[in-house]
Design an enzyme around this catalytic site. Structure first.
Site, PDB file in Angstrom:
ATOM      1  CB  VAL A 242      -0.963   0.012   1.210  1.00  0.00           C
ATOM      2  CG1 VAL A 242      -1.892  -1.182   1.153  1.00  0.00           C
ATOM      3  CG2 VAL A 242      -0.187  -0.002   2.525  1.00  0.00           C
ATOM      4  CD  GLU A 243       0.308   5.236   3.239  1.00  0.00           C
ATOM      5  OE1 GLU A 243       1.473   5.651   3.404  1.00  0.00           O
ATOM      6  OE2 GLU A 243      -0.587   5.384   4.082  1.00  0.00           O
ATOM      7  N   GLY A 244       1.893   3.139  -2.392  1.00  0.00           N
ATOM      8  CA  GLY A 244       2.996   3.035  -3.342  1.00  0.00           C
ATOM      9  C   GLY A 244       3.719   1.736  -3.130  1.00  0.00           C
TER      10      GLY A 244
END
Length: 816
Positions: free
Chosen positions: A497-499
């Site tokens: 997640v988040e990149g």
């Protein structure tokens, strides 16, 4: 011969001036004076001095330089510079640079790092950790959450709302806690020691989401309405960005909002008709207000001439007609609320846009600016907290569990992964302390946030693999007493997640770092995109000649530092740490030099050479991790007992930086140049070693032995003993086991034989019968045996119970 000598003399002078970074004007005077001296010594002709003087005059007289050199260079640069999309520009311009820029300078100012004061908790923040956080820790039963409820208990949800766990970032004037970034990190670290469901549930509303966006960009009306409701838990927020068609490439979201006329509360107004299909949205199944990212379009020109307005963020109540929420994803058996959401022809007024109609099309800039902060706190902090808890838990288990007649932690094969876990835990906490301090100083560290997210989640995942190897069946068999299995299963979530970490390493860290942290590249690009050509040329002239001098300086610095063993540099006077500062300075010069060479060779194609970019990002990252670790050690008073942890973490990071540089040169775009550079930058081969077996032993011993260093390593985690905290119970058992070892030895001596260190209750009985121990000592042995069995045994179930767990989970998911 005279020509050779004179040339070498002038090059040596240029090299010295470049190494110590003397200004262009002063350098020119020194070079001319040197040439004049060579004329007097009859080693150089007057004509050569005249040519040198003319060339230096051309470079120093800006009007001449601009007209004759910079102008043609500027034309070529503008032609070869690739166009940047608006999302790329927003990403590059978002946030700020901090210590990362110093590391990219080739000559870090270590005093600047020394002067940073690591943040501390306020009395109010400490009280929150000691009160509500400790209280909620007693309410958490991870097995019940994961296997029975498939959610946090309702009383925990209510407690989190009542005590404003979702409002740490919200200002006090709106009813929030307004905690520092450092305090948020400490809270999330402690919660992560209880399980990822709790830390994720608390972390997301305090990261990138409606609360953060509203405080920075919301209208007064939006702030006054939503922020108090978010603070008191009346509203549960989520933020919907990711879609099936746009994951890591978030800028490609297909979800749209078309400006049109529609009915709203009985009146026709100009609004937005929204359609979306989002997934992986944390808290979406239970959210009452949805932060939505979409591409806004105005095909009929109702707002102006721009048809494709761009990515926009809006706040949408989830009870509106056409919105679907409630269904859940099932991410690796981790039961935090996460799921999809869809919207079909949802009509909202323009003032639902965060910041109002004037912020239409500004969504991507808003997101990347806020992400620069949130990404540096939530996942790095939960990773650090998990690592700290795992390090002590694994050390305790390795000391309690025995095989081959000794604690398994004394086996060298176990010491190696134990050391990795301990070193990574020390490093991770150091990184979160330094980075949150930067945020509290007002920074929005976009590059550092990517470094923290990638490297701490990566080290956390690898440490969980090590911990699972050490625990064996204890970690594999799930149940109320398994504190490792769910964390091991859920580790890929943080990585994704988040990149996604692959993207973050190969594109983001260096892709942003090369432009943002480099002292001249961004200025050159801004000059190229300047619509005022005259001003653009002036800016380009200053930047490009600064850039040339920068490259020359880093070439001579790299070579000089390599040949001198990094001794030709000024570093802080902490004697035992000087070797680390010197190595970091050398690698900083290498990073800056190789960046310029790669950009010069590949130009705009560098961003497509992701493996090269990844290696350069690794160098920058490992330099930051090393800096943060040294900063922690020194700011905590350089306690010698803690040195093995610091040494391990710094040596590991610098070794990885060296390996990244070496791999880069092995794969340099121009093979011959790579070979030459390898000789220049590594004339004596690889000089940085990874942590030794002896150092591994020291770190492993710390993890297995209750002491002040070990306590500091696990500082702030939930160690209060209760029935729902098997890690804390095991910590208690470790102390008890060490306490009874002398009693056990006394019994063995009395019996005249070495008994196996098991069945301690039976050994207590034998000791009493022999009269070699007291009744109190026997009770200590019985107590230790009870804890030992609890530590080494695994849970088992009646088959019907497992069937009921499966059925209950299915029913809970269907109900949700």
């Amino acid at each position: 011969m005279e020509v050779l000598i004179s040339t070498l003399c002038i090059v040596a002078v240029i090299g010295l001036l470049a190494y110590i970074r003397v200004s262009l004007a002063v350098s020119s005077v020194v070079i001319i004076a040197t040439a004049g001296a060579l004329v007097v010594a009859e080693q150089l002709s007057p004509m050569a001095v005249a040519v040198i003087t003319l060339l230096l005059a051309l470079i120093n007289i800006k009007s001449l330089r601009r007209a004759l050199l910079s102008k043609p260079m500027f034309k070529v640069f503008k032609k070869i510079t690739p166009e940047m999309s608006s999302t790329e520009k927003d990403a590059i311009n978002a946030g700020t640079t901090w210590w990362d820029a110093e590391l990219f300078s080739g000559k870090p100012d270590w005093q600047q790092l020394q002067d940073v004061k690591i943040n501390r908790l306020t009395a109010e923040e400490q009280a929150f950790l000691d009160g509500p956080v400790e209280e909620v820790a007693k309410m958490i039963n991870d097995f019940e959450i994961s296997h029975e409820l498939a959610d946090l208990p309702q009383e925990v949800w209510q407690y989190l709302k009542d005590n404003k766990f979702f409002a740490m970032i919200i200002k006090k004037k709106y009813g929030g806690l307004e905690f520092s970034a450092y305090a948020q990190s400490r809270v999330l670290q402690k919660l992560s020691g209880l399980g990822s469901v709790l830390s994720s549930t608390v972390g997301v509303p305090n990261s990138l989401g409606p609360g953060e966006l509203l405080q920075h960009y919301g209208t007064k009306e939006q702030q006054d309405y939503y922020l108090p409701r978010l603070a008191n838990g009346q509203e549960i927020p989520c933020f919907a960005l990711t879609s099936p068609e746009a994951g890591s490439d978030a800028g490609a979201i297909p979800d749209d909002g078309v400006v049109c006329k529609g009915m709203w509360q009985g009146q026709e107004i100009v609004g937005i008709r929204l359609n979306w299909n989002k997934r992986y949205i944390t808290l979406a199944p239970v959210a009452t207000v949805l932060g939505l990212a979409f591409k806004m379009k105005d095909p009929d020109g109702l707002l102006g001439d721009v048809k494709d307005i761009g990515i926009t963020c809006a706040l949408v109540p989830t009870d509106m007609e056409g919105i679907q929420i409630g269904r859940r994803h099932f991410p690796l058996n981790t039961m935090f609320q996460n799921g999809p959401t869809q919207g079909k022809d949802v009509f909202v007024p323009l003032d639902y846009i965060i910041g109002g109609a004037k912020m239409a099309g500004q969504g991507w800039r808003m997101l990347v600016e806020c992400l620069s902060v949130g990404r540096a706190i939530t996942l790095p902090s939960t990773s650090a907290g998990g690592l700290k808890t795992i390090s002590l838990a694994t050390g305790a288990y390795a000391r309690i569990r025995r095989q081959f007649k000794l604690p398994i932690g004394k086996l060298e094969g176990i010491e190696e992964p134990l050391a990795r876990i301990g070193g990574n835990a020390y490093l991770a906490d150091a990184v979160t302390k330094m980075t949150t301090t930067a945020i509290d100083l007002g920074e929005k560290p976009s590059v550092l946030s990517a470094i923290c997210k990638y490297h701490l989640t990566d080290r956390m995942q690898k440490s969980l693999v090590d911990a699972m190897d050490i625990h064996g069946g204890k970690g594999v068999c799930l149940g109320p007493n398994n504190y490792l299995g769910r964390a091991y299963q859920g580790a890929p979530i943080a990585v994704t997640v988040e990149g996604a970490n692959i993207l973050t390493r190969s594109m983001i860290i260096y892709g942003q770092g090369a432009i943002r942290c480099h002292p001249f590249v961004l200025k050159e690009l801004q000059a190229a995109f300047n619509e005022d050509s005259a001003q653009g040329l002036k800016e380009f002239d200053e930047a490009v000649f600064g850039h040339i001098g920068f490259t020359i300086s880093n070439f001579f610095r790299s070579v000089g530092l390599a040949l001198s063993g990094s001794r030709l540099t000024s570093v802080p006077s902490k004697a035992k740490n000087q070797k680390y500062y010197r190595t970091m300075t050398r690698f900083s010069a290498n990073l800056a030099l190789l960046s310029d060479l790669l950009m010069g060779i590949l130009g705009g194609q560098l961003k497509r050479k992701e493996r090269l970019s990844a290696r350069m990002g690794d160098v920058l990252s490992q330099l930051y991790l090393s800096s943060a670790t040294l900063k922690r050690f020194e700011s905590e008073g350089m306690v010698e007992a803690d040195r093995p942890l610091m040494d391990w973490a710094v040596q590991d990071s610098l070794y990885k930086a060296q390996e990244a540089l070496y791999d880069l040169l092995e794969n340099f775009p121009i093979g011959f140049m790579g070979k030459v550079l390898k000789v220049l930058l590594f004339p004596f081969g690889k000089t940085v070693s990874k942590p030794s077996d002896k150092l591994d032993h020291k770190v492993a011993k710390i993890l297995q032995t209750p002491c002040e260093t070990r306590t500091r390593l696990g500082e702030g985690q939930p160690w209060a003993v209760n029935d729902n905290n098997p890690v804390a119970i095991q910590e208690q058992t470790l102390v008890q086991m060490l306490k009874v070892e002398p009693i056990y030895d006394k019994v063995c001596q009395g019996l005249g034989e070495k008994l196996p260190f098991m069945f301690l209750d039976h050994i207590a009985k034998l000791g009493l019968e022999k009269g070699v121990i007291t009744q109190e000592e026997a009770q200590e042995l019985v107590k230790a045996e009870k804890g030992r069995l609890l530590s080494i045994n695994v849970d088992d179930f009646d088959p019907q119970v497992l069937s009921n767990i499966k059925t209950a989970n299915v029913e809970n998911h269907q109900a949700a």
